[in-house]
Design a protein around this motif. Structure first.
Motif, PDB file in Angstrom:
ATOM      1  N   UNK A   1       0.969  -1.156   0.003  1.00  0.00           N
ATOM      2  CA  UNK A   1       0.071  -0.068  -0.148  1.00  0.00           C
ATOM      3  C   UNK A   1       0.879   1.374  -0.085  1.00  0.00           C
ATOM      4  N   UNK A   2       2.229   1.158  -0.116  1.00  0.00           N
ATOM      5  CA  UNK A   2       3.046   2.159   0.149  1.00  0.00           C
ATOM      6  C   UNK A   2       3.659   2.608  -1.341  1.00  0.00           C
ATOM      7  N   UNK A   3       3.760   3.994  -1.725  1.00  0.00           N
ATOM      8  CA  UNK A   3       4.315   4.120  -2.998  1.00  0.00           C
ATOM      9  C   UNK A   3       5.902   3.877  -2.969  1.00  0.00           C
ATOM     10  N   UNK A   4       6.389   3.438  -3.840  1.00  0.00           N
ATOM     11  CA  UNK A   4       7.829   3.142  -4.238  1.00  0.00           C
ATOM     12  C   UNK A   4       8.492   2.038  -3.711  1.00  0.00           C
ATOM     13  N   UNK A   5       9.612   1.716  -3.747  1.00  0.00           N
ATOM     14  CA  UNK A   5      10.461   0.691  -3.352  1.00  0.00           C
ATOM     15  C   UNK A   5      11.241   0.996  -2.229  1.00  0.00           C
ATOM     16  N   UNK A   6      11.683   0.127  -1.427  1.00  0.00           N
ATOM     17  CA  UNK A   6      12.985   0.218  -0.432  1.00  0.00           C
ATOM     18  C   UNK A   6      14.010  -0.730  -0.941  1.00  0.00           C
ATOM     19  N   UNK A   7      15.106  -0.055  -0.914  1.00  0.00           N
ATOM     20  CA  UNK A   7      16.450  -0.717  -1.630  1.00  0.00           C
ATOM     21  C   UNK A   7      17.269  -0.883  -0.470  1.00  0.00           C
ATOM     22  N   UNK A   8      17.801  -2.163  -0.321  1.00  0.00           N
ATOM     23  CA  UNK A   8      18.926  -2.228   0.738  1.00  0.00           C
ATOM     24  C   UNK A   8      20.203  -2.701   0.067  1.00  0.00           C
ATOM     25  N   UNK A   9      21.257  -2.019   0.281  1.00  0.00           N
ATOM     26  CA  UNK A   9      22.612  -2.071  -0.078  1.00  0.00           C
ATOM     27  C   UNK A   9      23.253  -2.718   0.841  1.00  0.00           C
ATOM     28  N   UNK A  10      23.730  -4.156   0.656  1.00  0.00           N
ATOM     29  CA  UNK A  10      24.591  -4.627   1.757  1.00  0.00           C
ATOM     30  C   UNK A  10      26.059  -4.651   1.345  1.00  0.00           C
ATOM     31  N   UNK A  11      27.011  -4.173   2.114  1.00  0.00           N
ATOM     32  CA  UNK A  11      28.262  -4.174   1.513  1.00  0.00           C
ATOM     33  C   UNK A  11      28.877  -5.550   1.424  1.00  0.00           C
ATOM     34  N   UNK A  12      30.039  -5.283   0.711  1.00  0.00           N
ATOM     35  CA  UNK A  12      30.960  -6.537   0.790  1.00  0.00           C
ATOM     36  C   UNK A  12      31.592  -6.910   1.784  1.00  0.00           C
ATOM     37  N   UNK A  13      31.970  -8.006   2.120  1.00  0.00           N
ATOM     38  CA  UNK A  13      32.894  -8.212   3.408  1.00  0.00           C
ATOM     39  C   UNK A  13      33.389  -9.744   3.861  1.00  0.00           C
ATOM     40  N   UNK A  14      32.974 -10.605   2.857  1.00  0.00           N
ATOM     41  CA  UNK A  14      33.355 -11.947   2.938  1.00  0.00           C
ATOM     42  C   UNK A  14      32.322 -12.627   3.805  1.00  0.00           C
TER      43      UNK A  14
END
Length: 329
Positions: free
Chosen positions: A232-245
């Motif tokens: 019901x919310x406008x738009x997307x939520x993007x999660x950027x997870x860093x590299x790190x092993x």
């Protein structure tokens, strides 16, 4: 009297009624089912249909493999009240992609492995309560997105989870359910992390080792991914997870299981309407839990829109009323 008919292309209709305290009772249903979805809930479809029939409803059961795109939807819209998608999240996406918009509302019978959508809208596994929602639940607008032109409604994963889904043995999954993910998850953890180059709304640029795109709060079933996303919310939520092993990725997985990914150091969370992702080698992608090839990927939120039948409790929580009546021209 109620009953079922087996056919390759049957009938359906809808009346979503103008805004009112309660959606009108639906009594005529067209059923599309994925016969191989789920493990422990393979009887759920029949149990729900039995409840509907005892309450005076008719159910037209499509033949397995029926091509929804070839059905006469103008006729069906005058003969049925809703189409039922019996299966998992991938089954719903398949149905929604092939049923013309603004023809019939879609209800779900959740018998897949993850059932993220059922968790999202609070639909229980009780046949009686599912029948209640299908007959009386409001139909609300769920806005999806497109990934390289193909629709999805819940989430996309690029990198680690995309690779795990790509390596999943679907036959093993159909037999054993969630334990089938163990081997592909472990294999994907051992793989080198990609360097994902992400562009958000044509402006912000970032690098990541794993990207999650949320259009819903839930992920993988009951896991809570986002406090900000929602159908019901406008738009997307993007999660950027860093590299790190390996250790960092295990930490991210643990945080995801605990619903704490947003609070993890180094994890960036951004709203976006359009996303582009590339990498130096073809990293795997999943949408709504299904394998979806490899990068590059373009995602755009805003359509298609789905008339989704939900429990009244969900509609009340998001402040949604019944959809206006669909206009036939």
């Amino acid at each position: 009297m109620c009953g079922q008919r087996q056919t390759g292309a049957e009938t359906s209709m809808i009346d979503l009624s103008a805004r009112a305290p309660q959606a009108p009772s639906r009594t005529r249903f067209l059923l599309y089912e994925n016969p191989i979805a789920g493990v422990a809930r393979r009887t759920l479809t029949d149990d729900v249909l039995s409840v509907l029939q005892r309450r005076g409803c008719s159910v037209t059961r499509l033949s397995p493999g029926a091509d929804l795109a070839l059905l006469d939807w103008d006729r069906l819209a005058n003969e049925q009240d809703a189409i039922l998608s019996a299966g998992g999240d991938g089954t719903l996406r398949h149905v929604a992609a092939r049923v013309p918009q603004d023809v019939l509302p879609i209800g779900i019978i959740p018998r897949g492995t993850g059932n993220v959508l059922a968790e999202e809208i609070g639909l229980t596994r009780s046949p009686a309560r599912i029948a209640d929602a299908l007959m009386h639940g409001p139909a609300v607008t769920a806005t999806g997105a497109r990934a390289n032109g193909q629709p999805f409604y819940l989430m996309a994963g690029i990198g680690f989870d995309g690779e795990a889904v790509r390596r999943l043995d679907t036959d093993f999954k159909q037999k054993w359910g969630k334990p089938a993910y163990t081997r592909p998850v472990l294999t994907s953890l051992a793989m080198p992390e990609p360097r994902l180059r992400v562009s958000l709304d044509g402006g912000r640029q970032a690098d990541a080792g794993w990207v999650l795109v949320a259009n819903a709060r839930r992920y993988g079933g009951s896991f809570k991914l986002s406090n900000h996303a929602g159908l019901h919310q406008p738009g997307l939520i993007v999660y950027l997870l860093p590299r790190g092993g390996l250790i960092r990725r295990l930490t991210h997985l643990t945080a995801l299981g605990l619903g704490a990914l947003e609070r993890m150091p180094g994890v960036e969370v951004w709203p976006a309407m359009e996303i582009e992702i590339r990498s130096d080698f073809p990293s795997a992608v999943q949408i709504d839990g299904d394998a979806f090839g490899t990068l590059p990927l373009k995602v755009k939120w805003g359509e298609p829109k789905l008339a989704l039948i939900v429990p009244e409790t969900y509609a009340a929580r998001i402040g949604a009323g019944v959809m206006p009546a669909l206009q036939r021209t």
